[in-house]
Write an enzyme that holds these catalytic residues in place. Structure first.
Site, PDB file in Angstrom:
ATOM      1  N   LYS A  96       0.833  -1.211   0.000  1.00 56.66           N
ATOM      2  CA  LYS A  96       0.000   0.000   0.000  1.00 56.66           C
ATOM      3  C   LYS A  96       0.868   1.261   0.000  1.00 56.66           C
ATOM      4  O   LYS A  96       0.620   2.182  -0.784  1.00 56.66           O
ATOM      5  CB  LYS A  96      -0.888  -0.060   1.254  1.00 56.66           C
ATOM      6  CG  LYS A  96      -1.852   1.073   1.444  1.00 56.66           C
ATOM      7  CD  LYS A  96      -2.959   0.638   2.383  1.00 56.66           C
ATOM      8  CE  LYS A  96      -2.690   0.947   3.840  1.00 56.66           C
ATOM      9  NZ  LYS A  96      -2.729   2.362   4.190  1.00 56.66           N
ATOM     10  N   GLY A 107      -5.405   8.213   5.114  1.00 54.58           N
ATOM     11  CA  GLY A 107      -4.527   9.262   5.633  1.00 54.58           C
ATOM     12  C   GLY A 107      -3.345   9.491   4.712  1.00 54.58           C
ATOM     13  O   GLY A 107      -2.896  10.627   4.519  1.00 54.58           O
ATOM     14  N   ASP A 156       2.065  -0.536  12.154  1.00 50.55           N
ATOM     15  CA  ASP A 156       0.891  -1.168  11.529  1.00 50.55           C
ATOM     16  C   ASP A 156       0.722  -2.629  11.931  1.00 50.55           C
ATOM     17  O   ASP A 156      -0.326  -3.222  11.693  1.00 50.55           O
ATOM     18  CB  ASP A 156       0.988  -1.066  10.000  1.00 50.55           C
ATOM     19  CG  ASP A 156       0.861   0.380   9.528  1.00 50.55           C
ATOM     20  OD1 ASP A 156       0.318   1.215  10.276  1.00 50.55           O
ATOM     21  OD2 ASP A 156       1.323   0.676   8.403  1.00 50.55           O
ATOM     22  N   ARG A 161      -6.310   2.502  18.053  1.00 50.93           N
ATOM     23  CA  ARG A 161      -6.017   1.058  17.985  1.00 50.93           C
ATOM     24  C   ARG A 161      -5.597   0.469  19.327  1.00 50.93           C
ATOM     25  O   ARG A 161      -5.732  -0.737  19.525  1.00 50.93           O
ATOM     26  CB  ARG A 161      -4.954   0.783  16.911  1.00 50.93           C
ATOM     27  CG  ARG A 161      -5.525   0.916  15.513  1.00 50.93           C
ATOM     28  CD  ARG A 161      -4.529   0.579  14.428  1.00 50.93           C
ATOM     29  NE  ARG A 161      -5.205   0.631  13.126  1.00 50.93           N
ATOM     30  CZ  ARG A 161      -4.581   0.796  11.972  1.00 50.93           C
ATOM     31  NH1 ARG A 161      -3.263   0.922  11.931  1.00 50.93           N
ATOM     32  NH2 ARG A 161      -5.272   0.820  10.840  1.00 50.93           N
ATOM     33  N   ARG A 187      -7.278  -2.982  10.010  1.00 50.58           N
ATOM     34  CA  ARG A 187      -6.284  -3.804  10.715  1.00 50.58           C
ATOM     35  C   ARG A 187      -6.874  -4.466  11.964  1.00 50.58           C
ATOM     36  O   ARG A 187      -6.444  -5.533  12.370  1.00 50.58           O
ATOM     37  CB  ARG A 187      -5.039  -2.987  11.033  1.00 50.58           C
ATOM     38  CG  ARG A 187      -4.368  -2.466   9.759  1.00 50.58           C
ATOM     39  CD  ARG A 187      -2.881  -2.326   9.835  1.00 50.58           C
ATOM     40  NE  ARG A 187      -2.414  -1.512   8.710  1.00 50.58           N
ATOM     41  CZ  ARG A 187      -2.149  -1.992   7.495  1.00 50.58           C
ATOM     42  NH1 ARG A 187      -2.269  -3.278   7.231  1.00 50.58           N
ATOM     43  NH2 ARG A 187      -1.749  -1.173   6.533  1.00 50.58           N
TER      44      ARG A 187
HETATM   45  C1  S3P Z   1       2.494   5.026   6.119  1.00 53.01           C
HETATM   46  C2  S3P Z   1       3.055   5.456   7.296  1.00 53.01           C
HETATM   47  C3  S3P Z   1       2.499   5.161   8.619  1.00 53.01           C
HETATM   48  C4  S3P Z   1       1.584   3.949   8.554  1.00 53.01           C
HETATM   49  C5  S3P Z   1       0.595   4.035   7.426  1.00 53.01           C
HETATM   50  C6  S3P Z   1       1.305   4.159   6.095  1.00 53.01           C
HETATM   51  C7  S3P Z   1       3.115   5.427   4.859  1.00 53.01           C
HETATM   52  O1  S3P Z   1       1.741   6.273   9.064  1.00 53.01           O
HETATM   53  O2  S3P Z   1       0.898   3.786   9.778  1.00 53.01           O
HETATM   54  O3  S3P Z   1      -0.225   2.882   7.401  1.00 53.01           O
HETATM   55  O4  S3P Z   1       2.813   4.849   3.807  1.00 53.01           O
HETATM   56  O5  S3P Z   1       3.949   6.346   4.892  1.00 53.01           O
HETATM   57  P1  S3P Z   1       2.426   7.581   9.699  1.00 53.01           P
HETATM   58  O6  S3P Z   1       3.182   8.296   8.658  1.00 53.01           O
HETATM   59  O7  S3P Z   1       1.277   8.379  10.236  1.00 53.01           O
HETATM   60  O8  S3P Z   1       3.314   7.060  10.806  1.00 53.01           O
END
Ligand code: S3P
Length: 426
Positions: free
Chosen positions: A22, A93, A312, A343, A385
């Protein structure tokens, strides 16, 4: 909301290959949109989150075709068009935070929206630095919807307070569009897919310890790539296999980037036998085949940089912890409270529903080992998750478990339940 019933299993045996990572899929798609020419991506993430990124890029008038297992994205050398409607980031996000870095450098205004969960997540971490670079961003007290008025950006030398790869990538993408050299110095090292992907598309990036720098004005070139299998999705299978003494699991074409593969060290420390073979580099990302055989599981304490690197995977590690001898202690994982759900609270609540003792900390939790769980009703809280982690806990429980809101798995791994059933023996 869909419910799924998980019955206990006897063993897990099989060989699988997972949909594309992802984190990498988001970044390849965004950089392809900025590059000159047509990028071809095989094994692109099948999750709804990466589809949200593609949807937003289409709204910026980037041509994207998804057919025959391939995503082709035709970039316009950095040119994007003002969208006619708000960009919908759904639950993602990554989409909102990383795309903001690109939108901050565009000569138009955009609105970014998300679902209820995304609208609760903190956005000041990107608003502050992107505003310092010259963008004008308004929000609902640091939350979506975001209104971004982009324009000419100045470089920045920034030290984020939280360890976040999304923030780092967002600022490097903005830095690519800014005048001068942008640097980001992380409190602890996070996943480096942004840096690796930028290099794959032809940009120069330099690193000095935890400080990464990029010069603005560099041009990107399209690539052809196959996205390595998602190791955070693999985590559910690896943890499940660790629960059965006779198990044998092989995962090929799996992402093994050292900033993401800490789970393999943790499973080894817990007592599983993990082998990595056929390792190769693809566009700067380490990829290989992983084989896991279970051994008696001891216990582990996670803190500091290790917690950040496993952010994660902590829910599923916590979900198997009761079945270990000595349990799991997690600290320095405060960020788990501001993910798709809180979580820490969701894991504690659902473990208790299955009959486990668990102590919640402000920045983590303690799950004692040597506990037998019973089947229960699990609330996924619309968090992918959580839905998947408790499906794994259910495999060794006494009795059936109902996962309410199991369809949340669509966000990162729509094939999860089908693939899991295919490797289980009952
Ligand atoms: C991600 C970074 C992490 C992770 C998210 C994916 C990424 O988040 O938890 O699932 O692809 O850069 P944060 O940047 O908020 O730590």
């Amino acid at each position: 909301m869909k419910d799924i019933v998980i019955k206990p299993a006897r063993n897990l045996v099989g060989s699988i290959r997972l949909p594309g990572d992802k984190s990498i899929s988001h970044r390849y798609a965004m950089l392809a949109a900025l590059a000159q020419g047509t990028t071809r991506l095989r094994n692109f993430s099948s999750g709804a989150d990466c589809a949200s990124t593609l949807g937003c890029l289409r709204s910026l008038e980037i041509e994207i075709v998804r057919a025959n297992g391939e995503v082709t994205i035709t970039g316009r050398g950095g040119e994007l068009s003002a969208p006619r409607t708000a960009l919908d980031c759904g639950n993602s996000g990554s989409t909102m935070r990383m795309l903001s870095g690109i939108l901050a450098g565009q000569p138009f205004a955009t609105e970014m929206i998300g679902d209820a969960s995304l609208s609760r997540r903190p956005m000041r971490r990107i608003i502050e630095p992107l505003t310092q670079m010259g963008a004008s961003i308004s929000s609902e007290e640091g939350h979506a919807p975001l209104h971004i008025q982009g324009g000419k950006l100045q470089s920045i030398d920034y030290k984020p307070r939280v360890a976040s790869a999304q923030v780092k990538s967002s600022l490097l993408f903005a830095g690519l569009l800014a005048e001068g050299e942008t640097s980001v110095e992380e409190p602890v090292r996070t996943r480096d897919h942004g840096e690796v992907a930028l290099r794959a598309f032809g940009a120069q990036i330099s690193r000095d310890k935890n400080r990464v720098s990029i010069k603005g004005g560099q041009r990107l070139k399209a690539i052809e790539a196959s996205v390595p299998g998602d190791i955070s999705s693999a985590a559910f299978f690896l943890c499940a296999a660790s629960l059965f003494p006779e198990s044998n699991l092989v995962i090929d074409s799996l992402l093994l980037n050292p900033t993401r593969a800490v789970l393999l060290d943790v499973l080894t420390a817990l007592g599983a036998r993990v082998r990595m073979v056929q390792m190769e580099e693809q566009h700067g990302e380490l990829v290989g085949t992983v084989a896991l055989e279970a051994g008696p599981l001891k216990g582990i304490v996670l803190a500091g940089a290790q917690s950040a690197a496993l952010i994660d995977e902590i829910p599923v590690l916590a979900a198997i912890a009761p079945y270990t001898r000595d349990g799991l202690v997690v600290h320095d994982a405060r960020e788990l409270r501001v993910k798709e759900s809180d979580r820490i609270a969701a894991v504690a609540r659902n473990l208790r529903a299955m009959g486990a003792a668990v102590t919640e900390h402000e920045d983590g939790l303690t799950v004692p080992g040597g506990q037998q769980l019973h089947g229960a009703e699990i609330d996924s809280e619309h968090d992918h998750r959580i839905a998947m982690a408790f499906s794994i806990a259910a495999l060794r429980a006494k009795g059936e478990t109902i996962i309410h809101g199991a369809d949340a798995a669509q966000i990162s791994f729509p094939e999860f339940f089908q693939m899991l059933e295919a490797v289980l023996e009952r």
